[in-house]
Design a protein around this motif. Structure first.
Motif, PDB file in Angstrom:
ATOM      1  N   SER A  16       7.696  -2.415  -7.801  1.00  0.00           N
ATOM      2  CA  SER A  16       7.412  -1.624  -7.091  1.00  0.00           C
ATOM      3  C   SER A  16       6.489  -1.291  -6.193  1.00  0.00           C
ATOM      4  N   VAL A  17       6.400  -0.914  -4.849  1.00  0.00           N
ATOM      5  CA  VAL A  17       5.482  -0.892  -3.856  1.00  0.00           C
ATOM      6  C   VAL A  17       4.326   0.210  -4.324  1.00  0.00           C
ATOM      7  N   LYS A  18       3.042  -0.502  -4.303  1.00  0.00           N
ATOM      8  CA  LYS A  18       1.904   0.376  -4.569  1.00  0.00           C
ATOM      9  C   LYS A  18       1.291   0.764  -3.343  1.00  0.00           C
ATOM     10  N   TYR A  19       0.766   2.120  -3.343  1.00  0.00           N
ATOM     11  CA  TYR A  19       0.337   2.610  -1.963  1.00  0.00           C
ATOM     12  C   TYR A  19      -1.057   2.978  -2.038  1.00  0.00           C
ATOM     13  N   GLU A  20      -1.731   2.816  -0.852  1.00  0.00           N
ATOM     14  CA  GLU A  20      -3.090   3.131  -0.581  1.00  0.00           C
ATOM     15  C   GLU A  20      -3.256   4.193   0.436  1.00  0.00           C
ATOM     16  N   GLN A  23      -7.359   5.356   6.445  1.00  0.00           N
ATOM     17  CA  GLN A  23      -8.239   6.007   7.292  1.00  0.00           C
ATOM     18  C   GLN A  23      -7.654   6.802   8.340  1.00  0.00           C
ATOM     19  N   PHE A  24      -8.087   8.041   8.498  1.00  0.00           N
ATOM     20  CA  PHE A  24      -7.212   8.638   9.688  1.00  0.00           C
ATOM     21  C   PHE A  24      -7.501   7.880  10.899  1.00  0.00           C
ATOM     22  N   PRO A  25      -6.536   7.868  11.880  1.00  0.00           N
ATOM     23  CA  PRO A  25      -5.279   8.601  11.978  1.00  0.00           C
ATOM     24  C   PRO A  25      -4.212   8.145  11.100  1.00  0.00           C
ATOM     25  N   SER A  26      -4.315   6.981  10.353  1.00  0.00           N
ATOM     26  CA  SER A  26      -3.402   6.297   9.397  1.00  0.00           C
ATOM     27  C   SER A  26      -3.317   7.253   8.225  1.00  0.00           C
ATOM     28  N   VAL A  27      -2.459   7.187   7.777  1.00  0.00           N
ATOM     29  CA  VAL A  27      -2.207   8.124   6.504  1.00  0.00           C
ATOM     30  C   VAL A  27      -2.073   7.491   4.992  1.00  0.00           C
TER      31      VAL A  27
END
Length: 289
Positions: A16-20, A23-27
């Motif tokens: 299963s993919v883990k998310y992080e 830093q803005f503008p990336s979410v």
């Protein structure tokens, strides 16, 4: 003459993919296919899932590979330094052959948060100097084949009797499969293709060993590397919930050593250094804006 036995695929590995948070503008970001396992995924290098605002992927270069970008949500504006500009919406796909000198931007539109899946697809050494090209495949232009309890939408390759419109330098298949609860479907792929699946929504059972995958689940599939390119293989899928949707990607391994580094994918570090020199010396052309 006896019928050719069809190679039955199973699950080789799954996670299963883990998310992080980013830093803005990336979410937010997650690695569907992490780059350090590219030898397992050949001809695929990596696949990233990104949520981002405008300004995250402004003007930047690429060399030596192809990208296949699927828009999950929001709107994505493509801008390239050859004058290309378009907006892709949910369910649309963009293909890029970076070839030798791609320079482009991939931006969220207005105040949208763009949600995309971007796959990096290798180019053979003798194709890395090919011209840069782009192709947009709008959701409504990808043909579908229906079956009881669902349908398959074909973006690339010949699947379920229909031909997808995407034309990649290295032929691949890309299909979006939609199933209602309890629906079953047998997906056919060239037996020599390395393949993986990604679950966009729902809950399913897949393969001869009946592995369960849910939303954000990834699985690589067994394949017959010593087989015949013309022979088909099958992977069995059953939906355990309503609105189950998954993507299936496949491609024949290239079997060449590569060096993925920054925005470039070459066959040696010397070639990576040359790509940076060429970019800084203006050989990739003007900015995309």
């Amino acid at each position: 003459m006896a019928n050719q036995q069809v190679f039955e695929r199973d699950i080789k590995d799954h996670w299963s993919v883990k998310y992080e948070e980013a830093q803005f503008p990336s979410v937010q970001k997650g690695w569907i296919l992490p780059v350090d396992r590219w030898k397992d995924f050949d001809p695929f290098i990596l696949m990233a899932e990104d949520w981002f605002k405008r300004g995250t992927f402004s003007d930047h270069p690429h060399r030596g590979f192809q990208t296949v970008t699927y828009v999950v949500d929001g709107r994505l504006e493509h801008i390239d330094n050859a004058g290309g500009r378009d907006i892709l919406e949910p369910g649309d796909v963009q293909y890029m052959n970076a070839g030798w000198t791609a320079r482009h931007a991939e931006e969220a539109v207005g105040e949208d948060i763009a949600h995309t899946l971007q796959l990096w697809l290798n180019l053979p050494k003798d194709q890395k100097k090919t011209p840069t090209t782009y192709q947009n495949i709008y959701r409504e232009d990808a043909p579908t084949a229906s079956f009881e309890g669902g349908y398959v939408k074909v973006f690339s390759g010949n699947i379920a009797g229909v031909q997808g419109p995407l034309n990649s330098v290295v032929p691949i298949t890309l299909s979006e499969i939609n199933l209602e609860k309890e629906a079953t479907y047998t997906h056919l792929l060239p037996e020599t293709h390395n393949s993986f699946v990604y679950v966009l929504s729902g809950d399913l059972t897949i393969g001869s060993s009946n592995v369960n995958l849910k939303k954000h689940g990834v699985a690589t599939l067994t394949f017959n590397e010593a087989g015949n390119d013309e022979n088909k293989s099958e992977i069995k899928i059953k939906a355990n919930s309503r609105r189950t949707r998954l993507l299936v990607y496949s491609g024949k391994p290239i079997k060449e050593e590569i060096v993925p580094y920054g925005p470039f994918v070459m066959n040696s570090m010397d070639e990576i250094k040359q790509a940076y020199r060429d970019y800084h010396n203006g050989l990739f052309g003007p900015p995309a804006k």
